[in-house]
Write a protein that holds these residues in place. Structure first.
Motif, PDB file in Angstrom:
ATOM      1  N   LEU A   1       0.837  -1.210   0.000  1.00 45.86           N
ATOM      2  CA  LEU A   1       0.000   0.000   0.000  1.00 45.86           C
ATOM      3  C   LEU A   1       0.867   1.254   0.000  1.00 45.86           C
ATOM      4  O   LEU A   1       0.626   2.199  -0.775  1.00 45.86           O
ATOM      5  CB  LEU A   1      -0.918  -0.010   1.232  1.00 45.86           C
ATOM      6  N   LEU A   2       1.903   1.262   0.842  1.00 45.89           N
ATOM      7  CA  LEU A   2       2.754   2.451   0.926  1.00 45.89           C
ATOM      8  C   LEU A   2       3.592   2.630  -0.344  1.00 45.89           C
ATOM      9  O   LEU A   2       3.773   3.763  -0.810  1.00 45.89           O
ATOM     10  CB  LEU A   2       3.659   2.386   2.156  1.00 45.89           C
TER      11      LEU A   2
ATOM     12  N   THR B   1       1.026   3.946  -3.019  1.00 40.56           N
ATOM     13  CA  THR B   1       0.476   5.292  -2.786  1.00 40.56           C
ATOM     14  C   THR B   1       1.573   6.357  -2.760  1.00 40.56           C
ATOM     15  O   THR B   1       1.339   7.490  -3.180  1.00 40.56           O
ATOM     16  CB  THR B   1      -0.339   5.374  -1.474  1.00 40.56           C
ATOM     17  N   PHE B   2       2.758   6.024  -2.287  1.00 41.42           N
ATOM     18  CA  PHE B   2       3.816   7.040  -2.236  1.00 41.42           C
ATOM     19  C   PHE B   2       4.531   7.177  -3.590  1.00 41.42           C
ATOM     20  O   PHE B   2       5.143   8.208  -3.853  1.00 41.42           O
ATOM     21  CB  PHE B   2       4.820   6.729  -1.117  1.00 41.42           C
TER      22      PHE B   2
END
Lengths: 149, 430
Positions: free
Chosen positions: A78-79, A82-83
């Motif tokens: 997820l990180l 999204t980043f």
């Protein structure tokens, strides 16, 4: 730590110039603010800093090691995604603000805010490496099981 | 609520449950919102960077962290402890009473409950354990007394609340003085009765000469809040400048007056300060992007409509919002709660005539209860981990202190004049 020192010193210099030399400075406030941003985001991008964060782990601690790994992988994926997504748009934004100068300083805003790119890229790299490590562990375990069979 | 905002909530809650650090969870949720709502992703950098850059008052936060760290690492806190020991050690439950007074004095130099619990708190727990107190009680007392830190000025949560509510930091600091002393007083009364019932010992009074000697040693440290608050209230410094000047004074104390800090200690103290400042700074940055989504979605308006359909009575609304914060504080980090929920609830409070300074102090005390409430009571984790005491022993002993803190909260809700009396003396027109 360098940027924290710049922040601290800039504020003190501003106070000293205003009260002792009776000559208020404009640049000190802006220098302190830029140094604050760099302090936060440089430190936040460092990989060995991950354990400092406030996180809720009551559920995680009750999971089996297998589910803990699944949870870690989902979180890191997820990180990473999204980043990574805002990196190109952040580059464009920095190019957009390039003509603007920080008041009182020989510094343009794209350089003042450039640390956000470091933070995004460093987070993607760090979380990506953690994700790859878990994937490799799974591959090794499968290979071990296949070898034993 | 739009689909984009529902996705934001989903990502935020999932990230929270699967142990993603809160600041990153907020940022990830914010980015998902921007993607889902078709907004330019450059807004992520724009909102977070401009937010952090333009709020000069927020720079006081790392400086307050720095000041508390200097005090903790340079044994200044031990000198304060010895002074407090001489003043109230003779009372029933002497060392626990010392714990309270020590926290009151330390709170004038620190704006963080965590700094109190993890710094001077260790001195307090060690002294109480050596003095024959059960470790669970020593830890619970320390967790409870460290909550005084952010209520008596300076206060990191109040600085953040001031930025969120456009309220004067100086007036909020003034408003925290009496409530902090009230909470300390109630804790001392509780300890008095517990000590009587459980037979906790009193300490020997060291005599007038020793007491005077300890006071003399502590005086330079006791001047720190005078410099800090004097600078703010005289109008000489902004809160950020006052924090920098007081930190400089603390450095002079540590290096020159007490000669209690070497260069190696200085380096590690600096590292700790930067790490803690970055933790808070990143949470603030994450909150900017969430707050952007909250504002675009009109959540404060929708929340106001929902809660005003229940009642229009200011007192009932204040109680309802406090109940909401208490429940959320049991599970969420209180800083996140402050940053995200205050912009949502503050318009309602203003609308029904609740004074923003009164509300700020009430909410900060409410947050302190959240820091000490299981299952997500950060202070409980700190005192338990740093002293290797079973968490269940700490939790068993914290309940009477939580009762006292709730009583203080109710008193502050019902009697706003306790909060607003000092600010009014200073010209506040609330």
């Amino acid at each position: 730590m360098v940027f924290f020192t710049i922040m601290f010193a800039s504020i003190l210099i501003g106070v000293f110039w205003r009260y002792v030399l009776n000559d208020p400075l404009i640049w000190t406030v802006n220098a302190a603010a830029v140094a604050f941003i760099w302090t936060v985001l440089i430190a936040a991008g460092l990989p060995n800093w991950a354990d400092e964060h406030i996180q809720f782990d009551l559920l995680y601690r009750r999971m089996s090691p297998r589910w803990q790994r699944v949870s870690r992988m989902v979180g890191n994926l997820l990180l990473v995604v999204t980043f990574a997504l805002p990196i190109p748009a952040t580059w464009d934004y920095l190019a957009f603000i390039a003509p603007d100068t920080v008041t009182g300083l020989p510094l343009t805003f794209n350089w003042a805010f450039a640390v956000v790119l470091w933070f995004l890229v460093a987070t993607v790299v760090h979380r990506g490496r953690l994700l790859v490590r878990d994937v490799r562990d799974i591959a090794h375990e499968r290979a071990d099981r296949a070898g034993r069979a | 609520m739009s689909i984009a905002f529902a996705l934001l909530l989903l990502v935020f809650i999932t990230a929270f449950l699967i142990r993603i650090p809160l600041a990153y969870g907020m940022m990830a949720a914010g980015i998902v919102y921007l993607v889902a709502s078709g907004t330019d992703l450059g807004l992520f950098a724009q909102v977070t960077m401009n937010g952090l850059y333009s709020k000069f008052v927020l720079l006081a936060v790392p400086l307050f962290i720095f000041m508390a760290q200097i005090m903790n690492d340079s044994t200044v806190t031990e000198k304060i402890f010895h002074f407090a020991h001489a003043i109230v050690g003779r009372m029933p439950g002497g060392l626990a009473q010392v714990n309270v007074v020590n926290s009151v004095i330390f709170s004038g130099m620190s704006g963080s409950a965590v700094a109190d619990a993890s710094g001077t708190g260790l001195v307090e727990i060690k002294a109480m354990a050596n003095g024959g107190y059960p470790k669970g009680f020593a830890c619970a007392t320390t967790a409870a007394t460290s909550t005084i830190g952010p209520i008596i000025p300076p206060s990191i949560p109040m600085v953040i609340y001031a930025y969120l509510s456009a309220t004067s930091v100086g007036m909020l600091f003034a408003a925290g003085m009496l409530p902090g002393l009230l909470l300390a007083g109630l804790q001392m009364v509780l300890i008095f009765f517990l000590a009587k019932r459980r037979g906790y010992p009193r300490e020997m009074w060291p005599g007038l000469g020793q007491t005077a000697g300890r006071l003399l040693v502590a005086v330079p440290a006791l001047l720190t809040p005078v410099i800090l608050l004097g600078g703010i209230y005289s109008g000489a410094f902004t809160p950020t400048e006052a924090a920098a000047v007081a930190s400089m004074y603390a450095l002079v104390l540590a290096f020159i007056v007490y000669r209690a800090l070497g260069w190696s200690g200085f380096y590690s103290m600096f590292q700790t300060t930067v790490r803690q400042s970055a933790t808070v700074g990143l949470i603030v940055g994450g909150a900017f992007i969430i707050n952007y989504a909250v504002a675009i979605e009109g959540i404060p308006r929708a929340f106001a409509d929902a809660i005003l359909s229940l009642s229009h009575d200011p007192l009932i609304l204040l109680i309802l919002i406090n109940l909401l914060f208490l429940v959320m504080g049991m599970f969420l980090d209180t800083m996140v709660l402050l940053l995200i929920m205050v912009p949502v609830v503050l318009p309602i409070m203003r609308l029904v005539g609740i004074d923003p300074v009164h509300f700020g102090v009430v909410i900060v005390l409410n947050m302190m209860i959240g820091l000490s409430t299981p299952p997500f009571g950060v202070l409980l984790f700190i005192v338990s981990n740093t002293t290797r005491t079973a968490l269940k022993d700490v939790i068993r002993e914290i309940w009477p202190f939580l009762g006292i803190m709730l009583a203080a909260l109710v008193i502050l809700i019902l009697f706003p004049d306790i909060v607003l009396w000092v600010p009014r003396l200073m010209g506040y027109e609330g």
